[in-house]
Design an enzyme around this catalytic site. Structure first.
Site, PDB file in Angstrom:
ATOM      1  N   HIS A 189      40.854  43.951  48.415  1.00 26.63           N
ATOM      2  CA  HIS A 189      39.508  44.528  48.484  1.00 26.63           C
ATOM      3  C   HIS A 189      38.904  44.097  49.812  1.00 26.63           C
ATOM      4  CE1 HIS A 189      39.043  45.624  44.228  1.00 26.63           C
ATOM      5  NE2 HIS A 189      39.522  44.454  43.876  1.00 26.63           N
ATOM      6  N   CYS A 215      43.886  46.902  43.443  1.00 31.67           N
ATOM      7  CA  CYS A 215      43.622  46.085  42.254  1.00 31.67           C
ATOM      8  C   CYS A 215      43.658  46.890  40.943  1.00 31.67           C
ATOM      9  CB  CYS A 215      42.314  45.344  42.448  1.00 31.67           C
ATOM     10  SG  CYS A 215      42.211  43.844  41.477  1.00 31.67           S
TER      11      CYS A 215
HETATM   12  N1  GLN Z   1      40.739  43.963  35.844  1.00 30.72           N
HETATM   13  C1  GLN Z   1      41.779  43.673  36.761  1.00 30.72           C
HETATM   14  C2  GLN Z   1      42.150  42.210  36.874  1.00 30.72           C
HETATM   15  O1  GLN Z   1      41.308  41.330  36.720  1.00 30.72           O
HETATM   16  C3  GLN Z   1      41.426  44.278  38.107  1.00 30.72           C
HETATM   17  C4  GLN Z   1      40.234  43.641  38.793  1.00 30.72           C
HETATM   18  C5  GLN Z   1      39.809  44.345  40.065  1.00 30.72           C
HETATM   19  O2  GLN Z   1      40.040  45.534  40.270  1.00 30.72           O
HETATM   20  N2  GLN Z   1      39.141  43.608  40.939  1.00 30.72           N
HETATM   21  O3  GLN Z   1      43.308  41.902  37.120  1.00 30.72           O
END
Ligand code: GLN
Length: 259
Positions: free
Chosen positions: A212, A97
């Site tokens: 995740h 992510c």
């Molecule tokens: N900030 C990024 C997004 O919303 C990554 C979010 C995350 O790592 N869960 O796309």
């Protein structure tokens, strides 16, 4: 006496980039190596730390919020050269992510800021108003499936699991350049952008994804694949006996059932 294998892991920004149990990936790698009598060395690297040239076999980079990504993105530029050099020489990297986004060319957040990435992956991410939040289930790309078969010579090929299950929560939509292959194809969920059914990316032994969850504890075949690839660089081809992963597979199946 058989040579004692050592796996040298670099955990990138554990204090800033760790969402939805990303640290579970490190725990899974450590545990699986310990069970196999493979020694693991883990070094944390955060702001202002230097990545030594050619020191690490495996890098892990978790997720984070847009604001934190601005800070980390700046610092990562200083680590760019040695990190990319390690990947070019075959080191393994798993990024998730926010970490995945910072390894691309850029991430334009929904509030209009452009965070420059290090361009390891030929891809970019555009923030959107849509939040993609759900379990994400994918079928791995064929080349990765074939490589997983190679590391488990004693397992009946038909019995091997070739999907991944995780949890996604992002507003960024990622678009891959023409020459790079995704990590897999979306079965359920949004994946890279919710539009083209691709999920994640692969460049050499570097992987990016939106999974995740934590990913590796409930996808033990992928954890072993990363371990084998990371060791191969220094020890030649690695073959692994699968472990007793009955609990891990139960978690895998339960998550799919809820997807
Ligand atoms: N900030 C990024 C997004 O919303 C990554 C979010 C995350 O790592 N869960 O796309």
């Amino acid at each position: 006496m058989a040579q004692k294998l050592i796996l040298r892991i670099c955990y990138l920004y554990p204090d800033l980039m760790d969402t939805y149990g990303d640290i579970g990936n490190i725990i899974a790698l450590k545990k699986r190596c310990a069970t196999r009598n493979i020694k693991v060395e883990i070094v944390n690297k955060s702001l202002n730390d230097k990545i030594e040239k050619d020191k690490f076999d495996l890098f892990f980079f978790g997720g984070g919020q847009d604001k934190i990504q601005i800070l980390v993105g700046k610092d990562l530029q200083k680590k760019r050269e040695n990190l990319i050099n390690s990947i070019e020489k075959g080191a393994v990297l798993l990024s998730i992510c926010g970490g995945y986004q910072l390894l691309q060319k850029y991430f334009r957040t929904v509030s209009g800021e452009t965070i420059k990435g290090i361009g390891l992956f030929d891809a970019h991410t555009e923030g959107s108003d849509e939040r993609m939040i759900q379990n994400l289930w994918i079928d791995l790309s064929k080349n990765i499936k074939d490589e997983i078969k190679e590391i488990y010579p004693t397992v009946d090929k038909k019995q091997l699991t070739t999907d991944l299950i995780g949890f996604e929560n992002h507003s960024g939509k990622t678009y891959l350049g023409k020459n790079l292959k995704p990590l897999g194809t979306v079965i359920k969920g949004a994946g890279n952008n919710g539009e083209d059914k691709t999920e994640g990316i692969r460049y050499k032994n570097a992987f990016g994804c939106y999974l995740h969850g934590a990913l590796l504890p409930k996808n033990p075949h992928f954890a072993d694949y990363l371990i084998a690839k990371a060791l191969e660089r220094r020890y030649g081809q690695i073959k692994l006996e699968p472990l007793d992963d009955s609990i891990e597979w139960q978690a895998h199946k339960a998550a799919i059932k809820r997807t």
